[in-house]
Design an enzyme around this catalytic site. Sequence first.
Site, PDB file in Angstrom:
ATOM      1  N   LEU A  16     -10.600   4.938  15.326  1.00  0.00           N
ATOM      2  CA  LEU A  16     -10.147   4.755  16.707  1.00  0.00           C
ATOM      3  C   LEU A  16      -9.634   6.073  17.274  1.00  0.00           C
ATOM      4  CD1 LEU A  16      -8.054   1.531  16.010  1.00  0.00           C
ATOM      5  CD2 LEU A  16     -10.243   1.610  17.220  1.00  0.00           C
ATOM      6  N   SER A  17      -9.481   7.076  16.396  1.00  0.00           N
ATOM      7  CA  SER A  17      -8.807   8.316  16.800  1.00  0.00           C
ATOM      8  C   SER A  17      -9.547   9.068  17.908  1.00  0.00           C
ATOM      9  CB  SER A  17      -8.660   9.256  15.604  1.00  0.00           C
ATOM     10  OG  SER A  17      -7.826   8.687  14.645  1.00  0.00           O
ATOM     11  N   LYS A  66      -6.762  10.953   1.829  1.00  0.00           N
ATOM     12  CA  LYS A  66      -5.375  11.294   2.125  1.00  0.00           C
ATOM     13  C   LYS A  66      -4.647  11.977   0.958  1.00  0.00           C
ATOM     14  CE  LYS A  66      -4.710   7.833   5.687  1.00  0.00           C
ATOM     15  NZ  LYS A  66      -3.879   6.789   6.270  1.00  0.00           N
ATOM     16  N   ASP A 102       1.819   8.571   9.184  1.00  0.00           N
ATOM     17  CA  ASP A 102       1.696   7.121   8.968  1.00  0.00           C
ATOM     18  C   ASP A 102       3.065   6.463   8.810  1.00  0.00           C
ATOM     19  OD1 ASP A 102      -1.085   6.987   9.039  1.00  0.00           O
ATOM     20  OD2 ASP A 102      -1.287   7.424   6.898  1.00  0.00           O
ATOM     21  N   GLY A 126       0.985  -4.950  -1.781  1.00  0.00           N
ATOM     22  CA  GLY A 126       0.088  -3.823  -2.016  1.00  0.00           C
ATOM     23  C   GLY A 126       0.869  -2.630  -2.539  1.00  0.00           C
ATOM     24  N   ALA A 127       0.190  -1.810  -3.334  1.00  0.00           N
ATOM     25  CA  ALA A 127       0.866  -0.641  -3.917  1.00  0.00           C
ATOM     26  C   ALA A 127      -0.065   0.567  -3.911  1.00  0.00           C
ATOM     27  CB  ALA A 127       1.331  -0.970  -5.329  1.00  0.00           C
ATOM     28  N   GLY A 128      -0.957   0.617  -2.914  1.00  0.00           N
ATOM     29  CA  GLY A 128      -1.882   1.747  -2.811  1.00  0.00           C
ATOM     30  C   GLY A 128      -1.307   2.843  -1.934  1.00  0.00           C
ATOM     31  N   GLY A 129      -2.190   3.714  -1.473  1.00  0.00           N
ATOM     32  CA  GLY A 129      -1.774   4.847  -0.657  1.00  0.00           C
ATOM     33  C   GLY A 129      -1.084   4.411   0.628  1.00  0.00           C
ATOM     34  N   ALA A 130      -1.607   3.364   1.246  1.00  0.00           N
ATOM     35  CA  ALA A 130      -1.040   2.910   2.521  1.00  0.00           C
ATOM     36  C   ALA A 130       0.380   2.391   2.312  1.00  0.00           C
ATOM     37  CB  ALA A 130      -1.921   1.831   3.118  1.00  0.00           C
TER      38      ALA A 130
HETATM   39  P1  ATR Z   1      -5.123   2.223   0.555  1.00  0.00           P
HETATM   40  O1  ATR Z   1      -5.148   3.712   0.710  1.00  0.00           O
HETATM   41  O2  ATR Z   1      -5.803   1.466   1.675  1.00  0.00           O
HETATM   42  O3  ATR Z   1      -3.768   1.698   0.243  1.00  0.00           O
HETATM   43  P2  ATR Z   1      -5.804   2.001  -2.260  1.00  0.00           P
HETATM   44  O4  ATR Z   1      -4.886   3.113  -2.586  1.00  0.00           O
HETATM   45  O5  ATR Z   1      -7.139   1.923  -2.908  1.00  0.00           O
HETATM   46  O6  ATR Z   1      -6.102   1.918  -0.700  1.00  0.00           O
HETATM   47  O7  ATR Z   1      -5.019   0.619  -2.557  1.00  0.00           O
HETATM   48  C1  ATR Z   1      -5.566  -0.617  -2.300  1.00  0.00           C
HETATM   49  C2  ATR Z   1      -4.497  -1.708  -2.449  1.00  0.00           C
HETATM   50  O8  ATR Z   1      -5.069  -2.959  -2.046  1.00  0.00           O
HETATM   51  C3  ATR Z   1      -4.008  -1.904  -3.881  1.00  0.00           C
HETATM   52  O9  ATR Z   1      -2.666  -2.345  -3.837  1.00  0.00           O
HETATM   53  C4  ATR Z   1      -4.932  -3.013  -4.373  1.00  0.00           C
HETATM   54  O10 ATR Z   1      -4.433  -3.770  -5.438  1.00  0.00           O
HETATM   55  P3  ATR Z   1      -4.690  -3.300  -6.973  1.00  0.00           P
HETATM   56  O11 ATR Z   1      -3.673  -2.233  -7.243  1.00  0.00           O
HETATM   57  O12 ATR Z   1      -4.479  -4.534  -7.784  1.00  0.00           O
HETATM   58  O13 ATR Z   1      -6.105  -2.801  -7.041  1.00  0.00           O
HETATM   59  C5  ATR Z   1      -4.984  -3.876  -3.145  1.00  0.00           C
HETATM   60  N1  ATR Z   1      -6.154  -4.766  -3.107  1.00  0.00           N
HETATM   61  C6  ATR Z   1      -7.427  -4.434  -2.864  1.00  0.00           C
HETATM   62  N2  ATR Z   1      -8.219  -5.521  -2.906  1.00  0.00           N
HETATM   63  C7  ATR Z   1      -7.399  -6.587  -3.195  1.00  0.00           C
HETATM   64  C8  ATR Z   1      -7.585  -7.993  -3.370  1.00  0.00           C
HETATM   65  N3  ATR Z   1      -8.793  -8.548  -3.289  1.00  0.00           N
HETATM   66  N4  ATR Z   1      -6.517  -8.764  -3.630  1.00  0.00           N
HETATM   67  C9  ATR Z   1      -5.296  -8.224  -3.735  1.00  0.00           C
HETATM   68  N5  ATR Z   1      -5.034  -6.912  -3.570  1.00  0.00           N
HETATM   69  C10 ATR Z   1      -6.067  -6.101  -3.307  1.00  0.00           C
END
Ligand code: ATR
Length: 276
Positions: A16-17, A66, A102, A126-130
């Site tokens: 969207l940027s 990122k 962000d 969630g525990a990813g980058g976001a």
């Molecule tokens: P982002 O930068 O978007 O955060 P990421 O670092 O790849 O992407 O992290 C993705 C997150 O979405 C993780 O927390 C992932 O859970 P896992 O650590 O168990 O992989 C979560 N995620 C992705 N698909 C999922 C699903 N179907 N159900 C639950 N959590 C999901």
Amino acid sequence: MTKQYGILAYPAKHSLSSAVQNAAFSYLKIDAQFGVFEIQENDVAAFMERVKNDPISGLSVSSPYKEVIMNYIDEVDEDAKKIGAVNTVVNRGGVLCGYNTDFIGATKALADAFGNLKNKKFVIIGAGGAARAVVYGILKEGGIVEIYNRTSGKANGLADYFGKMFGVNIISGDLKDMLSVTGDALIQTTSIWITEPGSVVEDLFPRDFVKNFKVVMDIVHKPLITPVLAAAKEYGIQIISCDKMFLYQAFEQFKLWTGKEPPREVMGETLKKSLV
Ligand code: ATR
């Protein structure tokens, strides 16, 4: 000469940027252009050379770059360093400086709903980058977080990392551990709607779990009303969709690139049109 900016991502088509930043440049009569750099992983190193030398004046960095982008940056600002991710690059005469906007976008979107985040409780899925940027932003504003993830080890790792950084104890665990938890806001940060289109709320938690919160937020913009937000709406719970966070972080990017105040209304209207 027209200054070049752009989004670095792969894929980058959904970004969207471009529309929003170009509208801002045009409104303020800034001789600049915001493009799309859809670059494959193997080509990132060469692309960053091009950014330095061409030059490209600034980048918005999105998934999946990122974290990896930090290897190509000369100076990383303190917040971005602590989060471990850069979403904004400013080229200062060949010196590439990295920032993260962000976390500001997330906290400003939440502040619209809560005013002050201090001592409010935010449950993060969630525990990813976001998630890292969201958790950091909330803790920096004095909020309380709990982190739950499909893979509990990752949630615990994040809780440990930020707990030590801020000197607090952060509760964390598996998605199943979350079901009796209540709080001020539930924040969905996983990539589930993007990586597994067609997923439903129940893939994360029972639908009526949203009733444990005053506000429900999702940081994914495709679709804008995600299944989690749709469930919250159904129960009459206040929602925060991703457009707010996006816009607030885009204002910060514009300030970093141009040193000018962003034309907020123009950018907001452009975003609204892009999301139709
Ligand atoms: P982002 O930068 O978007 O955060 P990421 O670092 O790849 O992407 O992290 C993705 C997150 O979405 C993780 O927390 C992932 O859970 P896992 O650590 O168990 O992989 C979560 N995620 C992705 N698909 C999922 C699903 N179907 N159900 C639950 N959590 C999901």
